[in-house]
Design a protein around this motif. Sequence first.
Motif, PDB file in Angstrom:
ATOM      1  N   TRP A 193       0.843  -1.198   0.000  1.00  0.00           N
ATOM      2  CA  TRP A 193       0.000   0.000   0.000  1.00  0.00           C
ATOM      3  C   TRP A 193       0.883   1.255   0.000  1.00  0.00           C
ATOM      4  O   TRP A 193       0.640   2.199  -0.741  1.00  0.00           O
ATOM      5  CB  TRP A 193      -0.925  -0.016   1.219  1.00  0.00           C
ATOM      6  CG  TRP A 193      -1.911   1.119   1.252  1.00  0.00           C
ATOM      7  CD1 TRP A 193      -2.115   2.086   0.298  1.00  0.00           C
ATOM      8  CD2 TRP A 193      -2.856   1.404   2.294  1.00  0.00           C
ATOM      9  NE1 TRP A 193      -3.116   2.949   0.677  1.00  0.00           N
ATOM     10  CE2 TRP A 193      -3.586   2.559   1.906  1.00  0.00           C
ATOM     11  CE3 TRP A 193      -3.144   0.812   3.530  1.00  0.00           C
ATOM     12  CZ2 TRP A 193      -4.579   3.120   2.690  1.00  0.00           C
ATOM     13  CZ3 TRP A 193      -4.139   1.364   4.313  1.00  0.00           C
ATOM     14  CH2 TRP A 193      -4.853   2.503   3.900  1.00  0.00           C
ATOM     15  N   SER A 194       1.932   1.250   0.794  1.00  0.00           N
ATOM     16  CA  SER A 194       2.851   2.386   0.838  1.00  0.00           C
ATOM     17  C   SER A 194       3.800   2.289  -0.349  1.00  0.00           C
ATOM     18  O   SER A 194       4.859   1.662  -0.274  1.00  0.00           O
ATOM     19  CB  SER A 194       3.624   2.398   2.158  1.00  0.00           C
ATOM     20  OG  SER A 194       4.484   3.510   2.226  1.00  0.00           O
ATOM     21  N   SER A 195       3.403   2.910  -1.452  1.00  0.00           N
ATOM     22  CA  SER A 195       4.184   2.803  -2.697  1.00  0.00           C
ATOM     23  C   SER A 195       5.197   3.942  -2.770  1.00  0.00           C
ATOM     24  O   SER A 195       5.034   4.904  -3.519  1.00  0.00           O
ATOM     25  CB  SER A 195       3.235   2.852  -3.900  1.00  0.00           C
ATOM     26  OG  SER A 195       2.424   4.019  -3.841  1.00  0.00           O
ATOM     27  N   GLN A 196       6.246   3.837  -1.994  1.00  0.00           N
ATOM     28  CA  GLN A 196       7.273   4.875  -1.968  1.00  0.00           C
ATOM     29  C   GLN A 196       8.618   4.254  -1.642  1.00  0.00           C
ATOM     30  O   GLN A 196       8.699   3.106  -1.229  1.00  0.00           O
ATOM     31  CB  GLN A 196       6.894   5.981  -0.979  1.00  0.00           C
ATOM     32  CG  GLN A 196       6.385   5.541   0.367  1.00  0.00           C
ATOM     33  CD  GLN A 196       7.496   5.323   1.381  1.00  0.00           C
ATOM     34  OE1 GLN A 196       8.598   5.822   1.214  1.00  0.00           O
ATOM     35  NE2 GLN A 196       7.204   4.571   2.426  1.00  0.00           N
ATOM     36  N   THR A 197       9.673   5.025  -1.841  1.00  0.00           N
ATOM     37  CA  THR A 197      11.033   4.483  -1.791  1.00  0.00           C
ATOM     38  C   THR A 197      11.370   3.875  -0.436  1.00  0.00           C
ATOM     39  O   THR A 197      12.020   2.828  -0.373  1.00  0.00           O
ATOM     40  CB  THR A 197      12.054   5.592  -2.134  1.00  0.00           C
ATOM     41  OG1 THR A 197      11.729   6.153  -3.404  1.00  0.00           O
ATOM     42  CG2 THR A 197      13.466   5.034  -2.182  1.00  0.00           C
ATOM     43  N   GLY A 198      10.945   4.512   0.652  1.00  0.00           N
ATOM     44  CA  GLY A 198      11.286   3.984   1.966  1.00  0.00           C
ATOM     45  C   GLY A 198      10.786   2.572   2.165  1.00  0.00           C
ATOM     46  O   GLY A 198      11.544   1.671   2.560  1.00  0.00           O
ATOM     47  N   ALA A 199       9.508   2.334   1.889  1.00  0.00           N
ATOM     48  CA  ALA A 199       8.939   1.000   2.079  1.00  0.00           C
ATOM     49  C   ALA A 199       9.537   0.004   1.100  1.00  0.00           C
ATOM     50  O   ALA A 199       9.867  -1.132   1.472  1.00  0.00           O
ATOM     51  CB  ALA A 199       7.417   1.058   1.920  1.00  0.00           C
ATOM     52  N   SER A 200       9.675   0.402  -0.163  1.00  0.00           N
ATOM     53  CA  SER A 200      10.180  -0.535  -1.167  1.00  0.00           C
ATOM     54  C   SER A 200      11.642  -0.883  -0.928  1.00  0.00           C
ATOM     55  O   SER A 200      12.028  -2.054  -0.949  1.00  0.00           O
ATOM     56  CB  SER A 200       9.993   0.053  -2.568  1.00  0.00           C
ATOM     57  OG  SER A 200       8.620   0.163  -2.888  1.00  0.00           O
ATOM     58  N   GLN A 201      12.473   0.135  -0.688  1.00  0.00           N
ATOM     59  CA  GLN A 201      13.897  -0.156  -0.501  1.00  0.00           C
ATOM     60  C   GLN A 201      14.168  -0.927   0.778  1.00  0.00           C
ATOM     61  O   GLN A 201      15.031  -1.810   0.799  1.00  0.00           O
ATOM     62  CB  GLN A 201      14.707   1.143  -0.503  1.00  0.00           C
ATOM     63  CG  GLN A 201      15.275   1.482  -1.849  1.00  0.00           C
ATOM     64  CD  GLN A 201      16.451   2.442  -1.762  1.00  0.00           C
ATOM     65  OE1 GLN A 201      16.908   2.829  -0.683  1.00  0.00           O
ATOM     66  NE2 GLN A 201      16.955   2.827  -2.908  1.00  0.00           N
TER      67      GLN A 201
END
Length: 688
Positions: free
Chosen positions: A209-217
């Motif tokens: 749900w959190s589609s941003q660099t912090g969550a993905s990386q």
Amino acid sequence: MRTPRWKTLSGAVLRVLAVWLVSSLTLLVLAALLPDFRLQSPSGDSLTRTAFTAGLGAGAFGLLSALVWPVLVRALLLVPAFVLGLLVFFLNGTLLLVALNLIPEPRGQAAPETAVIVAAAMSAASSATSTFLAVRNDEAYHRRLVRLAGRRGRAAVPGPVTPGTVFLQLDGLGHDLLRAATHGDRPLMATVAGWTGGSHRLTPWHTDWSSQTGASQLGILHGSNEDLPAFRWYEKESGALIVSNRPTSAAELQRRAVERTGDGGLLAHDGASRGNLFSGGADQVALVMSVAARRDKHNRSRAGYFAYFSDPANATRTAVSFVAEVVRELVQSLRARFRRETPRVKRGGLYPVLRAFATIVERDVVIAAVIGDMLAGRTAVYADLVGYDEVAHHSGPGHRDTHQVLRSLDRAVALIAKVARHAPRPYRIVLLSDHGQSHGVTFLDRYGLSLADLVRAGCGLPVPRRAGRTPSGAEAREAARAALHRPEGKERQGGSHPLVLTSGNLGLVSFPDVPGRITREELDRRHPALLGTLANHPGIGFVLVRSGKHGAVVLGPAGAEHHLDTGHITGADPLAAFGPGAAEAVRRTDRFPHAADLMINSAYDPVTGTVHAFEEQIGSHGGLGGAQSRPFLLWPVELTPPTPDGEPLTGAEQVHRVFRRWLSEAAGPRQPVRPEADELRRSWQDSA
């Protein structure tokens, strides 16, 4: 067969003489063209004498650049590294003036402003000559690139026969946009287009749900992005505001992930992390946010700046590109205003400088570091190129302003592929993105009030007459702060009023005076109009709230509800427009200990793909809806497919497991595959 030492030395001497000759000729030409620059005595000199003076000046300038410049760079890095890019011209001009003063019987004179131009031209000419000669000799090319990466004096040794892996992240570039950029007769990304369908295979993956660099990386590099609900959030028990790209927050998030998984990270074995938020367990780091806050001898994150800028030609080239990028942004911004393009956000203030920092300085330093890692034969390298993401936030994901950025990224990929031929081991290059971007007019511009104002109105609190705007360039801004060693940005925390934070088109509302997560029932008693105000607003897609009776509940317009624990749906399913994986993504976030009291996702139009960012971004990511949740993975055909039978690849933690498997295939038992993240997550929750 090793080249004889005498041949290597003679080749080096010839290259030095060639660069000296070109620099001398450059001085002669500039002396003839520039009225404030001369290489003759006031009474005049013969051509031979003038040429001799030019040779002395070029030699002195080259010697000072080789001996003094690295010292100046290292001294400047003790203050702010970012300032170096702004001082390059001044420093180069100063070195030239010193070099001219070293000529016997003063014949070299230049006005200070002219010295800057002459020094820049000489650095560019010598760099071009040196590079041209070096690429014609494999050993010279190897030594030059290693030197640019800060590894002077290390002798080349045969590398392992097993392949290394370079993971190159093109930040924010969605799957569909990559396909568009690699198709047609003249694709924007010609190198990547040649790989697609040939040496590599392209597949999408779906973010959390959190589609941003912090969550993905964090999920990709450390195997767990558990309890990371957004780009920024408030933690009630400590009163702390966590912002993923701030050094202290990134260090804490990495520490928590390592504690949960019991594993050092994807890059723990002979790895390097370049330009990322997190280290991935790598010993070699440069421009990594999670270690940027350290002030001890073990912090080598800023070493990438010294390694790159210690070469004056590099510094000059990057500084020229930096200024050109600032001018390009100013021109593009004016063009958008004159054409009255919509949607449009303000692009003034520091944004042109922040854009140039992200698209030029960070790009050049990261690429140089990756090149050095490959020539050093490192097993795994993960690097992030952030330029496209920064420009797309303000211009739009598919806007023509992003085309030049995509072309520069393609050239970076091509350069890294060429360097791989000179590396001491074979390399597999994997391209990926951490998320995409969805377009649309901002929530504020569309409805005339911010999300914070809407929440205040629903709580019966006064609303300011003029809606405030969130600062733009947040991601590049924090990277620049870290480079400058400036204090981290501050935001309002605590208090009895609701605290509203935004992450793209995802909003988080917390009530700091309520311990734990407030229930729907308690919220209705305190603010009976709030949930209805939010759920029925046309700019909001759905609201997640925790019910004491029904558990996790997703609210939509006209009384629609989706009870995530039981699957019961009343009215039209609020999550239907967001795709089949939306319910599971929201359910997973609801289990996070630090999920906000209210999690709000903006409206999404599945026909146009538009969302309404709660920040000042017309290209946004952070929540559900459209291209932001659909990044890409471009992988070499010799690797096993990411999933069997084309099954969907969902979540950053699953991408981590795929990357672990690929490293394991290359390195054998030295890269054990970590246990499933779900099992580790459950054990961490039990212990917590």
